[in-house]
Design a protein around this motif. Structure first.
Motif, PDB file in Angstrom:
ATOM      1  N   TRP A  10       0.679  -1.205  -0.118  1.00  0.00           N
ATOM      2  CA  TRP A  10      -0.007   0.076   0.021  1.00  0.00           C
ATOM      3  C   TRP A  10       0.814   1.007   0.005  1.00  0.00           C
ATOM      4  CZ3 TRP A  10      -5.360   0.495   0.127  1.00  0.00           C
ATOM      5  CH2 TRP A  10      -5.984  -0.681   0.395  1.00  0.00           C
ATOM      6  N   GLN A  14      -2.785   5.485  -1.873  1.00  0.00           N
ATOM      7  CA  GLN A  14      -3.920   4.484  -2.031  1.00  0.00           C
ATOM      8  C   GLN A  14      -4.994   4.486  -0.616  1.00  0.00           C
ATOM      9  OE1 GLN A  14      -1.076   1.528  -2.699  1.00  0.00           O
ATOM     10  NE2 GLN A  14      -2.162   0.941  -4.754  1.00  0.00           N
ATOM     11  N   ASP A  17      -7.117   7.487  -0.950  1.00  0.00           N
ATOM     12  CA  ASP A  17      -7.919   7.194  -1.875  1.00  0.00           C
ATOM     13  C   ASP A  17      -9.191   6.216  -1.275  1.00  0.00           C
ATOM     14  OD1 ASP A  17      -6.654   9.095  -3.701  1.00  0.00           O
ATOM     15  OD2 ASP A  17      -5.673   7.078  -4.688  1.00  0.00           O
ATOM     16  N   ARG A  18      -8.462   5.157  -0.790  1.00  0.00           N
ATOM     17  CA  ARG A  18      -9.808   4.147  -0.398  1.00  0.00           C
ATOM     18  C   ARG A  18     -10.405   4.697   0.823  1.00  0.00           C
ATOM     19  NH1 ARG A  18     -10.084  -1.693  -0.782  1.00  0.00           N
ATOM     20  NH2 ARG A  18      -9.127  -1.138  -2.720  1.00  0.00           N
TER      21      ARG A  18
END
Length: 72
Positions: A10, A14, A17-18
């Motif tokens: 990760w 990321q 964003d998640r």
């Protein structure tokens, strides 16, 4: 931060964003974490491997444990 780590595979972007939290960050593992299970089980000291911060919430992954714990 020198001792801050991310989960394997990760990137910080990321995670942001998640989670939808553009300020999510990896935090220092230099902290004491105590797990307080429900019921009659005793408290347990966890040694953090990864600590992630999200707008007033932190989650902790302990060394040798695949579970994540909410830190308050």
């Amino acid at each position: 931060m020198e001792d801050a780590q991310l989960p394997a595979g990760w990137s910080l972007q990321q995670i942001r964003d998640r989670s939808g939290d553009l300020q999510a960050t990896a935090l220092s593992t230099d902290r004491r974490v105590i797990h307080c299970p429900v019921g009659d089980l005793p408290e347990e000291v966890l040694v953090p491997e990864i600590v992630l911060g999200f707008h007033g919430l932190a989650i902790v992954k302990a060394i040798g444990d695949d579970d994540w714990y909410r830190a308050v």
